[in-house]
Scaffold this active site. Structure first.
Site, PDB file in Angstrom:
ATOM      1  N   CYS A   2       0.771  -1.156  -0.026  1.00 46.77           N
ATOM      2  CA  CYS A   2      -0.031  -0.013   0.067  1.00 46.77           C
ATOM      3  C   CYS A   2       0.857   1.297   0.050  1.00 46.77           C
ATOM      4  O   CYS A   2       2.138   1.020   0.078  1.00 46.77           O
ATOM      5  CB  CYS A   2      -0.883  -0.045   1.302  1.00 46.77           C
ATOM      6  SG  CYS A   2      -2.127  -1.163   1.291  1.00 46.77           S
ATOM      7  N   ARG A  53      -4.615   1.888  -1.519  1.00 43.98           N
ATOM      8  CA  ARG A  53      -4.935   0.485  -0.857  1.00 43.98           C
ATOM      9  C   ARG A  53      -4.477  -0.430  -1.839  1.00 43.98           C
ATOM     10  O   ARG A  53      -5.098  -0.636  -2.831  1.00 43.98           O
ATOM     11  CB  ARG A  53      -6.341   0.310  -0.239  1.00 43.98           C
ATOM     12  CG  ARG A  53      -6.651  -0.714   0.537  1.00 43.98           C
ATOM     13  CD  ARG A  53      -7.916  -0.993   0.996  1.00 43.98           C
ATOM     14  NE  ARG A  53      -8.283  -2.031   1.606  1.00 43.98           N
ATOM     15  CZ  ARG A  53      -9.436  -2.545   2.015  1.00 43.98           C
ATOM     16  NH1 ARG A  53     -10.549  -1.662   1.530  1.00 43.98           N
ATOM     17  NH2 ARG A  53      -9.827  -3.493   2.847  1.00 43.98           N
ATOM     18  N   LEU A  54      -3.831  -1.622  -1.458  1.00 48.25           N
ATOM     19  CA  LEU A  54      -3.842  -3.011  -2.158  1.00 48.25           C
ATOM     20  C   LEU A  54      -4.527  -3.787  -0.820  1.00 48.25           C
ATOM     21  O   LEU A  54      -3.976  -3.970   0.107  1.00 48.25           O
ATOM     22  CB  LEU A  54      -2.463  -3.252  -2.203  1.00 48.25           C
ATOM     23  CG  LEU A  54      -2.426  -4.848  -2.799  1.00 48.25           C
ATOM     24  CD1 LEU A  54      -2.984  -5.061  -4.203  1.00 48.25           C
ATOM     25  CD2 LEU A  54      -0.847  -5.285  -2.867  1.00 48.25           C
ATOM     26  N   ASN A  78       0.732   0.961   6.035  1.00 47.00           N
ATOM     27  CA  ASN A  78       1.034  -0.104   4.915  1.00 47.00           C
ATOM     28  C   ASN A  78       1.908  -1.224   5.650  1.00 47.00           C
ATOM     29  O   ASN A  78       2.783  -1.029   6.397  1.00 47.00           O
ATOM     30  CB  ASN A  78       2.256   0.632   3.977  1.00 47.00           C
ATOM     31  CG  ASN A  78       2.998  -0.108   3.099  1.00 47.00           C
ATOM     32  OD1 ASN A  78       2.162  -1.304   2.667  1.00 47.00           O
ATOM     33  ND2 ASN A  78       4.097   0.200   2.731  1.00 47.00           N
ATOM     34  N   GLY A  79       1.336  -2.429   5.267  1.00 45.63           N
ATOM     35  CA  GLY A  79       2.142  -3.549   5.820  1.00 45.63           C
ATOM     36  C   GLY A  79       1.144  -4.735   6.038  1.00 45.63           C
ATOM     37  O   GLY A  79      -0.122  -4.818   5.644  1.00 45.63           O
ATOM     38  N   GLU A  80       1.504  -5.701   7.020  1.00 51.22           N
ATOM     39  CA  GLU A  80       0.902  -6.991   7.208  1.00 51.22           C
ATOM     40  C   GLU A  80       1.101  -7.115   8.627  1.00 51.22           C
ATOM     41  O   GLU A  80       2.362  -7.525   9.006  1.00 51.22           O
ATOM     42  CB  GLU A  80       0.963  -7.833   6.425  1.00 51.22           C
ATOM     43  CG  GLU A  80      -0.171  -9.159   6.772  1.00 51.22           C
ATOM     44  CD  GLU A  80      -0.028 -10.166   5.834  1.00 51.22           C
ATOM     45  OE1 GLU A  80      -0.437 -11.359   6.026  1.00 51.22           O
ATOM     46  OE2 GLU A  80       0.638 -10.101   4.565  1.00 51.22           O
ATOM     47  N   ASP A 102      -6.487  -5.913  10.299  1.00 50.54           N
ATOM     48  CA  ASP A 102      -5.090  -5.754  11.027  1.00 50.54           C
ATOM     49  C   ASP A 102      -4.785  -4.154  11.164  1.00 50.54           C
ATOM     50  O   ASP A 102      -4.381  -3.916  12.124  1.00 50.54           O
ATOM     51  CB  ASP A 102      -4.023  -6.369  10.263  1.00 50.54           C
ATOM     52  CG  ASP A 102      -3.633  -6.134   8.945  1.00 50.54           C
ATOM     53  OD1 ASP A 102      -4.421  -5.291   8.310  1.00 50.54           O
ATOM     54  OD2 ASP A 102      -2.503  -6.262   8.592  1.00 50.54           O
TER      55      ASP A 102
END
Length: 220
Positions: A2, A53-54, A78-80, A102
């Protein structure tokens, strides 16, 4: 991946042409998020976030960003977070979750642990949280620096983004940091906070940043 971006006046004053600046930053990182985009502005126009956004976790529109929490916090991220389900279960009694994302788990962790919320996170991340009640910006980057975070302070306005090119339109002039260039040619990376652009820094891996009471602070 993202894309995140934003600008904040460190003195809490209105930022001129805030919406235009956020639109420009968002367009310059648009390739990072094909599934959606969003912009948030504080009511006094002293702070604003942009997000590209992805969609990976919780594909619903309710998980779009920038995301606002019920406690007057806003996040662009941005991330996971790999352990977000564990965080969800542990904080479900203290935070009324509206999504299965998340992203919201980070907001919930910040609400309970404040700056120490990063100790609860396992994953790859770069994020900024605006805390309206405390008039504070809190940013953090994962321990390995997988997700990027670049910033610059121009006068009283702090700019940040996932990529340096989103910050270039706001510099008085674009100049190469010759020391950083020499480091890159020698080691294939720059050392410390320096980047190839004079005036633009990177938040180091495993570091956090706050802006509060007109002061910028970073720490490991």
């Amino acid at each position: 991946m993202c894309g995140i971006a934003g600008c904040i006046n460190i003195k809490g004053q209105e930022i001129d042409n805030l919406k235009t600046k956020l639109d420009v930053m968002s367009r310059l990182i648009s390739h990072r998020g094909p599934d959606g985009d969003g912009i948030w502005q504080a009511s006094n126009n002293a702070a604003g976030f942009a997000h590209r956004r992805l969609s990976i976790i919780d594909l619903s529109d309710s998980a779009s960003q920038p995301m606002q929490g019920s406690n007057e916090t806003v996040i662009t991220y941005n991330g996971e977070i790999y352990n977000y389900k564990e965080i969800y279960d542990s904080l479900n009694s203290t935070w009324q979750f509206k999504t299965k994302s998340d992203t919201e788990c980070i907001l919930a962790a910040y609400a309970k642990y404040n700056n120490n919320c990063v100790d609860q996170l396992r994953g790859m991340f770069a994020f900024s949280i605006w805390d309206e009640k405390n008039n504070k910006l809190f940013c953090a980057r994962d321990r390995f620096g997988i997700k990027p975070f670049y910033y610059c302070l121009l006068g009283e306005v702090f700019y940040f983004a996932s990529e340096p090119k989103a910050l270039l339109p706001f510099l008085d002039e674009i100049r190469t940091n010759k020391t950083a260039l020499a480091e890159y040619l020698t080691f294939q990376y720059t050392i410390g906070q320096k980047t190839l652009f004079s005036g633009i820094r990177q938040l180091l891996p495993g570091h956090a940043l706050t802006i509060s009471s007109g002061k910028l602070k970073t720490w490991r």
